[in-house]
Scaffold this motif. Structure first.
Motif, short mmCIF file in Angstrom:
data_model
loop_
_atom_site.label_atom_id
_atom_site.label_comp_id
_atom_site.label_asym_id
_atom_site.label_seq_id
_atom_site.Cartn_x
_atom_site.Cartn_y
_atom_site.Cartn_z
N GLU A 52 0.83 -1.21 0.00
CA GLU A 52 0.00 0.00 0.00
C GLU A 52 0.86 1.26 0.00
O GLU A 52 0.53 2.23 -0.66
CB GLU A 52 -0.96 0.00 1.19
CG GLU A 52 -2.04 -1.06 1.13
CD GLU A 52 -2.96 -0.97 -0.08
OE1 GLU A 52 -3.09 0.11 -0.70
OE2 GLU A 52 -3.56 -2.01 -0.42
N GLN A 53 1.98 1.23 0.70
CA GLN A 53 2.87 2.39 0.70
C GLN A 53 3.44 2.63 -0.70
O GLN A 53 3.63 3.77 -1.11
CB GLN A 53 4.00 2.22 1.72
CG GLN A 53 3.51 2.38 3.13
CD GLN A 53 4.56 2.03 4.18
OE1 GLN A 53 5.59 1.45 3.88
NE2 GLN A 53 4.27 2.37 5.42
N GLY A 54 3.68 1.55 -1.43
CA GLY A 54 4.16 1.68 -2.80
C GLY A 54 3.13 2.28 -3.74
O GLY A 54 3.48 2.85 -4.78
N LEU A 55 1.86 2.15 -3.39
CA LEU A 55 0.78 2.67 -4.24
C LEU A 55 0.36 4.09 -3.88
O LEU A 55 -0.57 4.62 -4.48
CB LEU A 55 -0.44 1.74 -4.15
CG LEU A 55 -0.24 0.34 -4.75
CD1 LEU A 55 -1.42 -0.55 -4.41
CD2 LEU A 55 -0.05 0.42 -6.26
N PRO A 60 1.25 12.10 -2.44
CA PRO A 60 0.08 11.73 -1.65
C PRO A 60 -0.53 12.91 -0.89
O PRO A 60 -1.73 12.95 -0.66
CB PRO A 60 0.58 10.64 -0.70
CG PRO A 60 2.06 10.82 -0.67
CD PRO A 60 2.46 11.41 -1.98
N GLY A 61 0.30 13.87 -0.53
CA GLY A 61 -0.22 15.05 0.18
C GLY A 61 -1.18 15.86 -0.67
O GLY A 61 -2.18 16.38 -0.17
N VAL A 62 -0.90 15.97 -1.95
CA VAL A 62 -1.79 16.69 -2.87
C VAL A 62 -3.13 15.97 -2.94
O VAL A 62 -4.19 16.60 -2.85
CB VAL A 62 -1.14 16.83 -4.27
CG1 VAL A 62 -2.13 17.39 -5.28
CG2 VAL A 62 0.11 17.70 -4.20
N SER A 81 -4.52 6.52 -4.35
CA SER A 81 -3.51 7.00 -3.41
C SER A 81 -4.13 7.18 -2.02
O SER A 81 -3.56 6.74 -1.01
CB SER A 81 -2.92 8.32 -3.90
OG SER A 81 -1.96 8.80 -3.00
N ILE A 82 -5.30 7.79 -1.97
CA ILE A 82 -5.98 7.98 -0.67
C ILE A 82 -6.42 6.63 -0.11
O ILE A 82 -6.33 6.38 1.10
CB ILE A 82 -7.18 8.95 -0.81
CG1 ILE A 82 -6.71 10.33 -1.26
CG2 ILE A 82 -7.98 9.03 0.49
CD1 ILE A 82 -5.68 10.96 -0.32
N ASP A 83 -6.88 5.75 -0.98
CA ASP A 83 -7.25 4.40 -0.56
C ASP A 83 -6.05 3.72 0.11
O ASP A 83 -6.18 3.15 1.20
CB ASP A 83 -7.71 3.60 -1.79
CG ASP A 83 -8.00 2.15 -1.48
OD1 ASP A 83 -8.94 1.88 -0.70
OD2 ASP A 83 -7.29 1.29 -2.01
N SER A 84 -4.89 3.80 -0.52
CA SER A 84 -3.68 3.18 0.05
C SER A 84 -3.29 3.84 1.37
O SER A 84 -2.87 3.16 2.32
CB SER A 84 -2.52 3.27 -0.94
OG SER A 84 -2.78 2.44 -2.04
#
Length: 176
Positions: A52-55, A60-62, A81-84
């Protein structure tokens, strides 16, 4: 006669010692099996966390900020990205529940972590909708689901937006 009696008692004591030894071995085998299962569960959670961190994507902040301010503008990649990001946090809480259930973390650690941190992850409508779609009680630890449901129910829809706004306001300008 005395030696026969002593011999009988020694045989009985020897048999009890043998039975005690077998029970002890059985308990040790059970503990080893339980520890192996626990380690395999923790390894699975760690592998899922890494995936999940790789996805999360490059920014991710944006995506997180968009999910708070303008979720309808999220691209599919940003939604993932938010899902991960959220799954990563649930995996952390699931790990904590596993450790607590195994007696390797203090009782109440999961509840404290959810109480303290849930606002940051679920203080907006997008994350709340995501949780509704993901909250399969068969997938997550039942205590995690119960505790997170209770915390999310207490959260307003604009907790994250207010926090972002407060971070931009001058020191001493008010806020909560």
């Amino acid at each position: 006669m005395k030696s026969e009696r002593l011999n009988s008692w020694l045989q009985i004591a020897s048999n009890f010692g043998l039975i005690f030894g077998l029970v002890l071995v059985a308990v040790q085998v059970q503990q080893t099996r339980d520890l192996t299962r626990l380690q395999m569960r923790l390894d699975l959670l760690a592998a899922s966390q890494q995936m999940e961190q790789g996805l999360l994507g490059e920014e991710p902040g944006v995506a997180w900020a968009k999910s708070i301010r303008d979720p309808t503008s999220l691209s599919d990649a940003e939604v993932k990205s938010i899902d991960s990001y959220l799954i990563n946090q649930l995996n952390h809480w699931d790990w904590l529940a596993t450790m607590e259930n195994a007696g390797l973390e203090e009782v109440g650690a999961l509840e404290r972590s959810i109480r303290v941190n849930s606002w940051f992850f679920f203080g907006n409508p997008f994350a709340k909708r995501w949780w509704v779609s993901m909250r399969d009680p068969g997938e997550w630890d039942p205590d995690l689901v119960r505790l997170l449901d209770a915390q999310i129910a207490k959260l307003g829809d604009h907790v994250n937006a207010r926090w972002l706004d407060e971070m931009r306001s001058p020191v001493g300008a008010g806020g909560s």
